[in-house]
Each structure stands twice: as structure tokens, then as C-alpha cells.
Scaffold this active site. Structure first.
Site, PDB file in Angstrom:
ATOM      1  N   GLY A   7       0.861  -1.187   0.000  1.00 29.08           N
ATOM      2  CA  GLY A   7       0.000   0.000   0.000  1.00 29.08           C
ATOM      3  C   GLY A   7       0.892   1.229   0.000  1.00 29.08           C
ATOM      4  O   GLY A   7       1.451   1.591   1.028  1.00 29.08           O
ATOM      5  N   ARG A  10      -0.719   7.341   1.256  1.00 29.27           N
ATOM      6  CA  ARG A  10      -0.085   8.431   2.004  1.00 29.27           C
ATOM      7  C   ARG A  10       0.718   7.942   3.194  1.00 29.27           C
ATOM      8  O   ARG A  10       1.831   8.401   3.427  1.00 29.27           O
ATOM      9  CB  ARG A  10      -1.149   9.444   2.397  1.00 29.27           C
ATOM     10  CG  ARG A  10      -1.629  10.144   1.126  1.00 29.27           C
ATOM     11  CD  ARG A  10      -2.458  11.322   1.402  1.00 29.27           C
ATOM     12  NE  ARG A  10      -3.694  10.905   2.054  1.00 29.27           N
ATOM     13  CZ  ARG A  10      -4.656  11.773   2.353  1.00 29.27           C
ATOM     14  NH1 ARG A  10      -4.512  13.044   2.085  1.00 29.27           N
ATOM     15  NH2 ARG A  10      -5.755  11.339   2.922  1.00 29.27           N
ATOM     16  N   GLY A  12       1.888   4.803   3.547  1.00 30.47           N
ATOM     17  CA  GLY A  12       2.946   3.929   3.035  1.00 30.47           C
ATOM     18  C   GLY A  12       4.109   4.709   2.446  1.00 30.47           C
ATOM     19  O   GLY A  12       5.272   4.420   2.739  1.00 30.47           O
ATOM     20  N   ARG A  80     -10.495   6.591   6.072  1.00 32.41           N
ATOM     21  CA  ARG A  80     -11.826   7.106   6.411  1.00 32.41           C
ATOM     22  C   ARG A  80     -12.182   8.368   5.638  1.00 32.41           C
ATOM     23  O   ARG A  80     -11.322   9.153   5.278  1.00 32.41           O
ATOM     24  CB  ARG A  80     -11.875   7.466   7.899  1.00 32.41           C
ATOM     25  CG  ARG A  80     -12.054   6.286   8.762  1.00 32.41           C
ATOM     26  CD  ARG A  80     -12.413   6.719  10.156  1.00 32.41           C
ATOM     27  NE  ARG A  80     -11.258   7.222  10.886  1.00 32.41           N
ATOM     28  CZ  ARG A  80     -11.344   7.784  12.081  1.00 32.41           C
ATOM     29  NH1 ARG A  80     -12.518   7.960  12.641  1.00 32.41           N
ATOM     30  NH2 ARG A  80     -10.256   8.183  12.704  1.00 32.41           N
ATOM     31  N   ARG A  86     -13.895   4.063  11.923  1.00 33.49           N
ATOM     32  CA  ARG A  86     -12.919   3.099  11.413  1.00 33.49           C
ATOM     33  C   ARG A  86     -13.620   1.773  11.083  1.00 33.49           C
ATOM     34  O   ARG A  86     -13.233   1.076  10.162  1.00 33.49           O
ATOM     35  CB  ARG A  86     -11.809   2.869  12.437  1.00 33.49           C
ATOM     36  CG  ARG A  86     -10.926   4.110  12.646  1.00 33.49           C
ATOM     37  CD  ARG A  86      -9.828   3.860  13.661  1.00 33.49           C
ATOM     38  NE  ARG A  86      -8.961   5.019  13.850  1.00 33.49           N
ATOM     39  CZ  ARG A  86      -9.168   5.974  14.748  1.00 33.49           C
ATOM     40  NH1 ARG A  86     -10.221   5.927  15.532  1.00 33.49           N
ATOM     41  NH2 ARG A  86      -8.323   6.988  14.866  1.00 33.49           N
ATOM     42  N   ASN A  93     -11.802  -3.522   3.684  1.00 30.51           N
ATOM     43  CA  ASN A  93     -10.378  -3.608   4.027  1.00 30.51           C
ATOM     44  C   ASN A  93      -9.975  -5.024   4.440  1.00 30.51           C
ATOM     45  O   ASN A  93      -8.824  -5.435   4.232  1.00 30.51           O
ATOM     46  CB  ASN A  93     -10.017  -2.594   5.112  1.00 30.51           C
ATOM     47  CG  ASN A  93      -9.851  -1.203   4.537  1.00 30.51           C
ATOM     48  OD1 ASN A  93      -9.932  -1.009   3.326  1.00 30.51           O
ATOM     49  ND2 ASN A  93      -9.620  -0.222   5.396  1.00 30.51           N
ATOM     50  N   THR A 117      -3.537  -0.784   8.487  1.00 27.48           N
ATOM     51  CA  THR A 117      -4.874  -0.591   7.925  1.00 27.48           C
ATOM     52  C   THR A 117      -5.961  -0.676   9.007  1.00 27.48           C
ATOM     53  O   THR A 117      -5.897  -1.522   9.896  1.00 27.48           O
ATOM     54  CB  THR A 117      -5.128  -1.683   6.855  1.00 27.48           C
ATOM     55  OG1 THR A 117      -4.061  -1.671   5.927  1.00 27.48           O
ATOM     56  CG2 THR A 117      -6.445  -1.432   6.120  1.00 27.48           C
ATOM     57  N   ASN A 118      -6.954   0.194   8.892  1.00 28.11           N
ATOM     58  CA  ASN A 118      -8.081   0.219   9.832  1.00 28.11           C
ATOM     59  C   ASN A 118      -9.262  -0.628   9.367  1.00 28.11           C
ATOM     60  O   ASN A 118      -9.405  -0.849   8.170  1.00 28.11           O
ATOM     61  CB  ASN A 118      -8.559   1.681   9.987  1.00 28.11           C
ATOM     62  CG  ASN A 118      -7.755   2.412  11.045  1.00 28.11           C
ATOM     63  OD1 ASN A 118      -7.477   1.882  12.102  1.00 28.11           O
ATOM     64  ND2 ASN A 118      -7.403   3.648  10.740  1.00 28.11           N
ATOM     65  N   HIS A 182      -7.869   0.672  18.737  1.00 29.77           N
ATOM     66  CA  HIS A 182      -7.641   1.949  18.057  1.00 29.77           C
ATOM     67  C   HIS A 182      -8.991   2.480  17.597  1.00 29.77           C
ATOM     68  O   HIS A 182      -9.449   2.199  16.509  1.00 29.77           O
ATOM     69  CB  HIS A 182      -6.718   1.701  16.854  1.00 29.77           C
ATOM     70  CG  HIS A 182      -6.292   2.944  16.157  1.00 29.77           C
ATOM     71  ND1 HIS A 182      -5.758   4.025  16.802  1.00 29.77           N
ATOM     72  CD2 HIS A 182      -6.322   3.279  14.844  1.00 29.77           C
ATOM     73  CE1 HIS A 182      -5.461   4.966  15.913  1.00 29.77           C
ATOM     74  NE2 HIS A 182      -5.800   4.532  14.727  1.00 29.77           N
TER      75      HIS A 182
HETATM   76  P1  NAI Z   1      -4.355   5.835   0.973  1.00 28.99           P
HETATM   77  O1  NAI Z   1      -5.657   5.726   0.270  1.00 28.99           O
HETATM   78  O2  NAI Z   1      -3.519   7.045   0.749  1.00 28.99           O
HETATM   79  O3  NAI Z   1      -3.465   4.557   0.624  1.00 28.99           O
HETATM   80  C1  NAI Z   1      -3.955   3.257   0.567  1.00 28.99           C
HETATM   81  C2  NAI Z   1      -3.256   2.582  -0.599  1.00 28.99           C
HETATM   82  O4  NAI Z   1      -3.609   1.196  -0.609  1.00 28.99           O
HETATM   83  C3  NAI Z   1      -3.651   3.146  -1.969  1.00 28.99           C
HETATM   84  O5  NAI Z   1      -2.499   3.599  -2.653  1.00 28.99           O
HETATM   85  C4  NAI Z   1      -4.310   1.959  -2.668  1.00 28.99           C
HETATM   86  O6  NAI Z   1      -4.065   1.927  -4.075  1.00 28.99           O
HETATM   87  C5  NAI Z   1      -3.629   0.801  -1.964  1.00 28.99           C
HETATM   88  N1  NAI Z   1      -4.341  -0.459  -2.119  1.00 28.99           N
HETATM   89  C6  NAI Z   1      -5.672  -0.704  -2.121  1.00 28.99           C
HETATM   90  N2  NAI Z   1      -5.924  -2.007  -2.318  1.00 28.99           N
HETATM   91  C7  NAI Z   1      -4.719  -2.621  -2.426  1.00 28.99           C
HETATM   92  C8  NAI Z   1      -4.324  -3.966  -2.628  1.00 28.99           C
HETATM   93  N3  NAI Z   1      -5.226  -4.949  -2.770  1.00 28.99           N
HETATM   94  N4  NAI Z   1      -3.005  -4.227  -2.699  1.00 28.99           N
HETATM   95  C9  NAI Z   1      -2.086  -3.257  -2.576  1.00 28.99           C
HETATM   96  N5  NAI Z   1      -2.406  -1.956  -2.381  1.00 28.99           N
HETATM   97  C10 NAI Z   1      -3.713  -1.648  -2.312  1.00 28.99           C
HETATM   98  O7  NAI Z   1      -4.678   5.653   2.525  1.00 28.99           O
HETATM   99  P2  NAI Z   1      -3.714   6.037   3.757  1.00 28.99           P
HETATM  100  O8  NAI Z   1      -4.083   7.373   4.252  1.00 28.99           O
HETATM  101  O9  NAI Z   1      -2.324   5.728   3.401  1.00 28.99           O
HETATM  102  O10 NAI Z   1      -4.259   4.999   4.869  1.00 28.99           O
HETATM  103  C11 NAI Z   1      -4.040   3.608   4.693  1.00 28.99           C
HETATM  104  C12 NAI Z   1      -4.763   2.814   5.784  1.00 28.99           C
HETATM  105  O11 NAI Z   1      -4.140   3.051   7.045  1.00 28.99           O
HETATM  106  C13 NAI Z   1      -6.239   3.180   5.977  1.00 28.99           C
HETATM  107  O12 NAI Z   1      -6.993   2.023   6.239  1.00 28.99           O
HETATM  108  C14 NAI Z   1      -6.210   4.075   7.197  1.00 28.99           C
HETATM  109  O13 NAI Z   1      -7.461   4.111   7.861  1.00 28.99           O
HETATM  110  C15 NAI Z   1      -5.129   3.413   7.999  1.00 28.99           C
HETATM  111  N6  NAI Z   1      -4.502   4.235   9.029  1.00 28.99           N
HETATM  112  C16 NAI Z   1      -4.248   3.653  10.242  1.00 28.99           C
HETATM  113  C17 NAI Z   1      -3.619   4.348  11.246  1.00 28.99           C
HETATM  114  C18 NAI Z   1      -3.338   3.665  12.540  1.00 28.99           C
HETATM  115  O14 NAI Z   1      -3.077   4.331  13.530  1.00 28.99           O
HETATM  116  N7  NAI Z   1      -3.343   2.362  12.600  1.00 28.99           N
HETATM  117  C19 NAI Z   1      -3.241   5.752  11.064  1.00 28.99           C
HETATM  118  C20 NAI Z   1      -3.485   6.257   9.742  1.00 28.99           C
HETATM  119  C21 NAI Z   1      -4.107   5.510   8.771  1.00 28.99           C
END
Ligand code: NAI
Length: 315
Positions: A7, A10, A12, A80, A86, A93, A117-118, A182
């Protein structure tokens, strides 16, 4: 060493930058979108001469390129949107994360998995199942120390930030720990929060502490509402990089980590945030704090909600 990030969104891509610029490891960025991770990797490679490091960053759409990773970080999935919890991300997800975990472990059978991932605790549980790391192998051995989720380091950093802002002290002087899931049911522990050893209960009154606790619980949503498109990623990437660092450099840091529990805190077959020592093998140990009855109850409620969502995701 090699860290693969599944992933390249942002969180990643920012994590790739942090890992390379801290000179921790080479990075493989994988995404399903063709060309995108390759472009990001090239961009990051072109900053190496200026940032003065020599780490390789590879962008790819193929799991073959992740082979032999010491650590796999899973950030693939949807973030989100305003008004979403979440948990709203659960079903979509879950599919993405399970597929990513299976593909990644097939090429890096010895890797340590960090899930981002959430909804975080549920996704970490599913990665434990999909990789087989939380199931007993033929010898009855469970490799649960090799799967974990990032949440507590971020939630604690948010709590520390709000305490530092309130008191006008250096953020680095504030230490706090947030346990539990979380989400809205996370369990901040003000009793343990301190400024260079001075408990915050001596520095702030109870209503102020409660206000900072509530802001911490709402910390992710506050940013989602402000940005309107996606959520936080700078502090989340920093939080993951600290976990990666503690593992790769075998620092044995004591951090709040979403871990698979088998009896600790009276909880079984569940993933939830607890204090863990992180070293080269992954989770070296889980520390069982002497919680008050109220704190224990909050942790149980938090775990129950994770359990319900695990059932929903597996229906
Ligand atoms: P984003 O939308 O910028 O990035 C997600 C990426 O995953 C996208 O580039 C998308 O093309 C890719 N993706 C989707 N399906 C895929 C697959 N089957 N194989 C490979 N890549 C795939 O989202 P962002 O902001 O980077 O957030 C990512 C996740 O992390 C979200 O679920 C978010 O809620 C979670 N998160 C968790 C936090 C925590 O504290 N645990 C903090 C911030 C975000």
C-alpha cells in the site's frame, strides 16, 4: 535489511521516506495501481543525494519483489472519509488485507508483520490468521510475536502532544501510554502520564485531563474532518518507523502495540493494544500492568468491540 510496504498511499509512501532517511533499511513499495509505486520510488531515489543516504527504494506491483523482507508493513486499504468510523471500513479492508498478507508471507516466510490498515485491531487479527502466525503449527508452536498492529504509539503521541500544548512544555519531555483498541474505546492511562517524571495529575486538574483524553480519543477524526480527503499520515508514519527501528536495531523498546493475546489481561484470542517490548524477534514480551478495576473494565469493553467486529469480518 529490507522492509516491504504493502500500500503505497499516504501512510505507506511517507513511511518509505522515514525509513530511508533514518537509514534503517532498503524499502520495497508495493501497490495495486500500476506505475504509482514505481514513480514514488524514483522520486525518493532522486532525493538520496540531497538527504545523504544510500538506501534503495523499489516500487512495484508484484510481490516477487518483496521476497526476503525482514519486515512487511500493511497499509493497503481505504482510509476514512468525514463521518465514517474506522469500523465502516471493515468488510472492504478485510479482503484487501487478507490477500496482501497471504501474498507477502508466501515470499517472505520469516517476516515480521506490522499492520496499519483500519479498523486496526481487527485487521491485525485477520493478518495473524491469514499468515498462520497466530495458529499453532505442526509442532504446536504459535509465532504470534511476529504479527502486530500500530495504533498505541500514535494514540500515545497524540495524547503527549495535547499535554505538551496545554502545559507549554517540550513534546519530548512528555511520556504517556494509550492501550486498548484503536478507536473511540481506546484506553488512555492518565495515571501513567508524566512530564520528565512528574505525573500530569500534579500539573493539571481533572476536567482538563478529561478534555485532553477526549481529544486523544477523537484525534484521528479531528484530522479527517479538517482535511476532508483521507486522514492523518505524517504522525502515523513516524509511529510505524519507531516500531520498525526498535525491531531492526533490536532496541527492546517498551511501546504500546496491538498484540495477539492468549490470556494476558484476562483476554484470549483477541488483538488489542498492550505494552510490549519490541526487538529483533518482534514482540519479545507483553507487560501486564497493575491496572485499576476501572482501567481493566475499559480494556475489556474495548476488547469486546474488537471481538464483535472480528466475527462480523469473518461472517
Ligand atoms: P491511501 O488511500 O492514501 O493509501 C492506501 C493505498 O492502498 C492506496 O495507494 C491503494 O491503491 C492501496 N491499495 C488498495 N488495495 C490494495 C491492494 N489490494 N493491494 C495493494 N495496495 C492496495 O490511505 P492512507 O491514508 O495511506 O491509509 C491507509 C490505511 O491506514 C487506511 O486504512 C487508514 O485508515 C489506515 N490508518 C491507520 C492508522 C493507525 O493508527 N493504525 C493511522 C493512519 C491511517
Amino acid at each position: 535489511p529490507r522492509v516491504s510496504i504493502i500500500g503505497a498511499g499516504r501512510v505507506g509512501s511517507t513511511l518509505a521516506q522515514r525509513i530511508a532517511e533514518k537509514n534503517l533499511a532498503d524499502v520495497v513499495l508495493l501497490d495495486i495501481v500500476p506505475g504509482m509505486p514505481q514513480g514514488l520510488a524514483l522520486d525518493l531515489m532522486e532525493s538520496r543525494g540531497i538527504e545523504l543516504h544510500n538506501r534503495r527504494i523499489i516500487g512495484t506491483n508484484d510481490y516477487i519483489d518483496t521476497a526476503g523482507s525482514e519486515i512487511v508493513v500493511i497499509t493497503a486499504g481505504l482510509p476514512r472519509k468525514p463521518g465514517m468510523t474506522r469500523d465502516d471500513l471493515l468488510i472492504i479492508n478485510a479482503k484487501i488485507v487478507v490477500e496482501a498478507a497471504k501474498n507477502a508471507i508466501a515470499h517472505s516466510p520469516n517476516a515480521i508483520f506490522i499492520v496499519v490498515t483500519n479498523p486496526l485491531d481487527v485487521m491485525t487479527y485477520l493478518v495473524g490468521q491469514a499468515t498462520g502466525l497466530t495458529r499453532p503449527n505442526q509442532q504446536g508452536f504459535v509465532a504470534k510475536h511476529r504479527v502486530m498492529g500500530m495504533a498505541g504509539v500514535l494514540d500515545s503521541a497524540r495524547f503527549e502532544t495535547f499535554i505538551a500544548l496545554e502545559l507549554g512544555v517540550l513534546p519530548a519531555d512528555v511520556k504517556a501510554m494509550v492501550l486498548g483498541s484503536h478507536g473511540d474505546l481506546m484506553v488512555p492511562l492518565p495515571r501513567y502520564a508524566n512530564v520528565n517524571g512528574v505525573p500530569i495529575t500534579e500539573l493539571l486538574d481533572a476536567p482538563t485531563i478529561e478534555r485532553l483524553v477526549q481529544r486523544t480519543r477523537n484525534g484521528g477524526a479531528e484530522i479527517v474532518e479538517l482535511m476532508q480527503t483521507g486522514g492523518a499520515f505524517f504522525a502515523p508514519a513516524s509511529a510505524v518507523s519507531v516500531m520498525v527501528e526498535s525491531i531492526l536495531l533490536n532496541q527492546s523498546r517498551l511501546l504500546p502495540v496491538a498484540a495477539y493475546l492468549q490470556g494476558e489481561y484476562g483476554l484470549n484470542d483477541i488483538v488489542i493494544g498492550v505494552p510490549c517490548r519490541l526487538g529483533c524477534g518482534g514482540i519479545e514480551s507483553v507487560l501486564e500492568l497493575n491496572l485499576t478495576n476501572e482501567e481493566k473494565a475499559a480494556l475489556r469493553v474495548s476488547a469486546q468491540s474488537v471481538g464483535l467486529n472480528i466475527d462480523r469480518a469473518q461472517e
